[in-house]
Design a protein around this motif. Structure first.
Motif, mmCIF file in Angstrom:
data_model
loop_
_atom_site.group_PDB
_atom_site.id
_atom_site.type_symbol
_atom_site.label_atom_id
_atom_site.label_comp_id
_atom_site.label_asym_id
_atom_site.label_seq_id
_atom_site.Cartn_x
_atom_site.Cartn_y
_atom_site.Cartn_z
ATOM 1 N N ILE A 6 0.847 -1.185 0.000
ATOM 2 C CA ILE A 6 0.000 0.000 0.000
ATOM 3 C C ILE A 6 0.885 1.237 0.000
ATOM 4 O O ILE A 6 1.697 1.430 0.911
ATOM 5 N N MET A 7 0.741 2.057 -1.036
ATOM 6 C CA MET A 7 1.465 3.324 -1.109
ATOM 7 C C MET A 7 0.631 4.361 -0.378
ATOM 8 O O MET A 7 -0.513 4.618 -0.742
ATOM 9 N N LYS A 8 1.201 4.933 0.667
ATOM 10 C CA LYS A 8 0.472 5.922 1.455
ATOM 11 C C LYS A 8 0.417 7.254 0.714
ATOM 12 O O LYS A 8 1.321 7.608 -0.041
ATOM 13 N N ALA A 9 -0.633 7.994 0.941
ATOM 14 C CA ALA A 9 -0.801 9.313 0.348
ATOM 15 C C ALA A 9 0.128 10.308 1.029
ATOM 16 O O ALA A 9 0.585 10.092 2.154
ATOM 17 N N THR A 10 0.398 11.381 0.331
ATOM 18 C CA THR A 10 1.169 12.498 0.878
ATOM 19 C C THR A 10 0.345 13.767 0.687
ATOM 20 O O THR A 10 -0.685 13.751 -0.002
ATOM 21 N N GLU A 11 0.807 14.855 1.238
ATOM 22 C CA GLU A 11 0.119 16.134 1.014
ATOM 23 C C GLU A 11 0.068 16.444 -0.479
ATOM 24 O O GLU A 11 -0.933 16.961 -0.977
ATOM 25 N N GLU A 12 1.134 16.096 -1.186
ATOM 26 C CA GLU A 12 1.192 16.371 -2.625
ATOM 27 C C GLU A 12 0.171 15.539 -3.394
ATOM 28 O O GLU A 12 -0.542 16.058 -4.262
ATOM 29 N N THR A 13 0.084 14.236 -3.088
ATOM 30 C CA THR A 13 -0.873 13.401 -3.819
ATOM 31 C C THR A 13 -2.306 13.805 -3.481
ATOM 32 O O THR A 13 -3.177 13.795 -4.348
ATOM 33 N N GLU A 14 -2.542 14.193 -2.249
ATOM 34 C CA GLU A 14 -3.878 14.638 -1.859
ATOM 35 C C GLU A 14 -4.236 15.975 -2.503
ATOM 36 O O GLU A 14 -5.406 16.272 -2.706
ATOM 37 N N SER A 48 -7.165 11.321 -5.385
ATOM 38 C CA SER A 48 -7.129 11.880 -4.033
ATOM 39 C C SER A 48 -8.476 11.676 -3.329
ATOM 40 O O SER A 48 -9.498 11.408 -3.966
ATOM 41 N N SER A 49 -8.451 11.797 -2.013
ATOM 42 C CA SER A 49 -9.633 11.477 -1.208
ATOM 43 C C SER A 49 -10.794 12.435 -1.431
ATOM 44 O O SER A 49 -11.928 12.109 -1.085
ATOM 45 N N ASP A 50 -10.560 13.609 -2.044
ATOM 46 C CA ASP A 50 -11.683 14.519 -2.292
ATOM 47 C C ASP A 50 -12.649 13.944 -3.325
ATOM 48 O O ASP A 50 -13.789 14.379 -3.424
ATOM 49 N N LYS A 51 -12.213 12.907 -4.042
ATOM 50 C CA LYS A 51 -13.082 12.250 -5.014
ATOM 51 C C LYS A 51 -13.647 10.948 -4.447
ATOM 52 O O LYS A 51 -14.280 10.177 -5.168
ATOM 53 N N GLY A 52 -13.404 10.699 -3.165
ATOM 54 C CA GLY A 52 -13.834 9.450 -2.551
ATOM 55 C C GLY A 52 -14.885 9.638 -1.480
ATOM 56 O O GLY A 52 -15.399 10.733 -1.260
ATOM 57 N N ALA A 53 -15.190 8.560 -0.820
ATOM 58 C CA ALA A 53 -16.169 8.549 0.269
ATOM 59 C C ALA A 53 -15.802 7.425 1.221
ATOM 60 O O ALA A 53 -15.078 6.508 0.863
ATOM 61 N N ARG A 54 -16.298 7.521 2.420
ATOM 62 C CA ARG A 54 -16.168 6.445 3.406
ATOM 63 C C ARG A 54 -17.562 6.012 3.813
ATOM 64 O O ARG A 54 -18.471 6.833 3.940
ATOM 65 N N GLY A 67 -15.330 12.652 0.935
ATOM 66 C CA GLY A 67 -14.001 13.220 1.088
ATOM 67 C C GLY A 67 -14.042 14.701 0.791
ATOM 68 O O GLY A 67 -15.078 15.224 0.397
ATOM 69 N N PRO A 68 -12.974 15.412 1.032
ATOM 70 C CA PRO A 68 -11.637 14.913 1.364
ATOM 71 C C PRO A 68 -11.510 14.577 2.847
ATOM 72 O O PRO A 68 -12.318 15.018 3.664
ATOM 73 N N PHE A 69 -10.476 13.801 3.140
ATOM 74 C CA PHE A 69 -10.195 13.396 4.506
ATOM 75 C C PHE A 69 -8.898 14.051 4.945
ATOM 76 O O PHE A 69 -7.962 14.202 4.159
ATOM 77 N N LYS A 73 -1.723 10.748 6.484
ATOM 78 C CA LYS A 73 -0.924 9.557 6.791
ATOM 79 C C LYS A 73 -1.755 8.277 6.751
ATOM 80 O O LYS A 73 -1.212 7.195 6.595
ATOM 81 N N GLU A 74 -3.056 8.391 6.896
ATOM 82 C CA GLU A 74 -3.929 7.223 6.918
ATOM 83 C C GLU A 74 -4.534 6.903 5.553
ATOM 84 O O GLU A 74 -5.259 5.932 5.422
ATOM 85 N N LEU A 75 -4.237 7.702 4.547
ATOM 86 C CA LEU A 75 -4.858 7.528 3.239
ATOM 87 C C LEU A 75 -3.978 6.715 2.306
ATOM 88 O O LEU A 75 -2.760 6.681 2.452
#
Length: 142
Positions: A6-14, A48-54, A67-69, A73-75
């Protein structure tokens, strides 16, 4: 043994930053290594999480959070599903992954459950039902 890297998200990817041409080329070569080694089962990058949902479950009911979340570090930014002989081999493959020249990137490696991991609770009937579903999924992909 199957493992998910699992590649974790960063501020840049988000923030929606995409890799540059050089990193995309390096990732392409890395993915080609995984395929040629015969270990990759799947692998994708994620928006990025702004296009997602939980979907959260509590007391038998579900709720949806768009999202976004905030906890970057948890994404998850992407993943590979690989089949190798050991966790150590999965770690070695993960260490080969190209990383951005600047900043910090983190990966998590998790073993995927196999039928035998569930013990006696995974009855022959449940096992048969699971195998039928896997066969149906495989047939849909052909």
């Amino acid at each position: 043994m199957r493992f998910m890297i699992i590649m974790k998200a960063t501020e840049e990817t988000e923030a929606g930053a995409l890799p540059d041409e050089e990193l995309l080329a390096e990732m392409g070569r890395y993915n080609e290594e995984l395929v040629k080694a015969g270990i990759v089962l799947a692998g994708e990058g994620l928006h990025s999480s702004d296009k997602g949902a939980r979907v959260r479950f509590k007391d038998g009911k579900s709720s949806v959070i768009d999202g976004p979340f905030t906890e970057t570090k948890e994404l998850v930014a992407g993943f590979w599903l690989i089949q190798v002989a050991s966790k150590e081999e999965a770690v070695e493959w993960a260490r080969r992954c190209p990383a951005p020249a600047e900043g910090e990137q983190e990966m998590e490696i998790r073993q995927v459950f196999e039928a035998e991991d569930f013990g006696e609770e995974f009855t022959p009937e449940l096992r048969e039902a699971e195998e039928r579903l896997r066969a149906e999924v495989a047939a849909q992909q052909d």
